[in-house]
Design an enzyme around this catalytic site. Sequence first.
Site, PDB file in Angstrom:
ATOM      1  N   THR A  39      37.463  31.786 102.248  1.00 10.63           N
ATOM      2  CA  THR A  39      36.670  32.344 103.347  1.00 10.63           C
ATOM      3  C   THR A  39      35.627  33.314 102.787  1.00 10.63           C
ATOM      4  OG1 THR A  39      38.481  32.122 104.912  1.00 10.63           O
ATOM      5  CG2 THR A  39      36.777  33.727 105.450  1.00 10.63           C
ATOM      6  N   GLU A  42      47.590  31.874 104.030  1.00 14.69           N
ATOM      7  CA  GLU A  42      48.337  33.101 103.747  1.00 14.69           C
ATOM      8  C   GLU A  42      49.827  32.936 104.034  1.00 14.69           C
ATOM      9  OE1 GLU A  42      46.338  36.690 104.970  1.00 14.69           O
ATOM     10  OE2 GLU A  42      44.410  35.667 104.881  1.00 14.69           O
TER      11      GLU A  42
END
Length: 396
Positions: free
Chosen positions: A176, A375
Site C-alpha cells: 500500500t 496483516e
Amino acid sequence: MTASPTLPPFDPADPLGIDDLLDAEDLAIRETVRTWAAERVLPYVAEWYEKGELPGIRELARELGSLGALGMSLSGYGCAGASAVQYGLACLELEAADSGIRSLVSVQGSLAMYAVHRFGSEEQKQQWLPRMATGEVIGCFGLTEPDHGSDPASMRTHAKRDGSDWILNGRKMWITNGSVAGVAVVWARTDEGIRGFLVPSGTPGYSAPEIRHKWSLRASVTSELVLDDVRLPADAVLPDVVGLKGPLGCLSHARYGIVWGAMGAARSCFETAVNYARSREQFGRPIGGFQLTQAKLADMAVELHKGILLAHHLGRRMDAGRLRPEQISFGKLNNVREAIDICRTARTILGANGISLEYPVMRHATNLESVLTYEGTVEMHQLVLGKALTGLDAFR
C-alpha cells in the site's frame, strides 16, 4: 422509598451506551475525522472505486496530516500524541468512508512511521517523521513477498555489506502507498538477521510499479517494490532492531487499527440497511416491519456493537501498556470476520440494489476481503490464539 433513576432514552446508533466511555476530547476527534471523511471522501469514493484509482492522494495525505491523523498515536516529531482509543476512533471513521483511506493512514502511521519512531536513530527520526506527520512525505512498508506472505521468516529479499554500504536485492508485493511513497521501510535478510532499511524513492535500482486489476481496495494505491542492486549508506539501516520482532511489532500496531476500522465498514453497511429497510416497501409496507428483516438487523447490531466494545477494551489496554499481541489477534480475527458477515447480511436486505455502487455495501464487502487477508490471515490469527491457549506451536 427512593425514586428510581430516570433512564436515558434508547439510542439506536449507540444501543450499548458506549459513548459514555468517551470523554469530550475523544468525541471531538471522532467528529472531526467523521466530518472530514463526509466532505472529502464520501461524495467521490464510489467513482474512485469504479475507476480503480485514488486521485489526489498526496493532497489527501496532507489534509490528513493537518488533522493530526498521520502517526496519530506517536509522540514528538510533529506527531499528535493521541491516545490509542482516539486513534482507533479515527480509524473507525475513516474506514466507514472506505477501507482504502484507512489503509493509507495505517500504513503511513502504524507501519512506516512507527518503524522509524520505534527502531530508528535520532537522525532518521528527525529526517523523516516531521514530514511524514504532515503528509509531505508518504511512506510504505515492504515486508510481504510474492512467494512469502504469511511466512516472512522465509523472505528472499537480502542485503549484503559492500564496504560501509549495503546492497539490497529482492521483491516485495501488495505494498500500500508504494508508487507514491517518498520513502520505503524495507525488511531484508542479512548475515546478522533480518534488518529494516529506509529506501528513498529516488534511489537507483528502486522502483514501485503499481498493481492493477484489483477487485478489492480499488480506491487505494497498491504496488510491487523492485530492488535491483540498490546501494544504501550505512545510516539507512534501522539501528535498534534485528530479527522478525521488528516487522512483527509494527504489524501488531497496525492490526490494532484494523480492529476499529473494520467496525467502521460494518457500521456503514448496517446504517445503510436500517435506512433502506425503513423506506423500501414490499407487500404493502416497509420491509423493516417484517420479522425476518428485524431479526437480521438485531443480529447485525449485536455483532457491530460487541465489536466496537471489544476495540475500545483493547484500546484502553494499549493505553495502559498492557495489550498483548495475542489480544490484538483476538480483535482482528473477530472484528473483520464479523464485519464481513454484517456487510453480506446488509446486501441481502438491499436485495439487488445491494450490488450497486449507489450504496456502499458491496464496496465495503469487497474491501473487507482484503482486510481479512492482510496483516495476518484468519488462519494465522487462529494459530496465534491456538498457541496461546494450548502452549503448542502449530505453525510449523
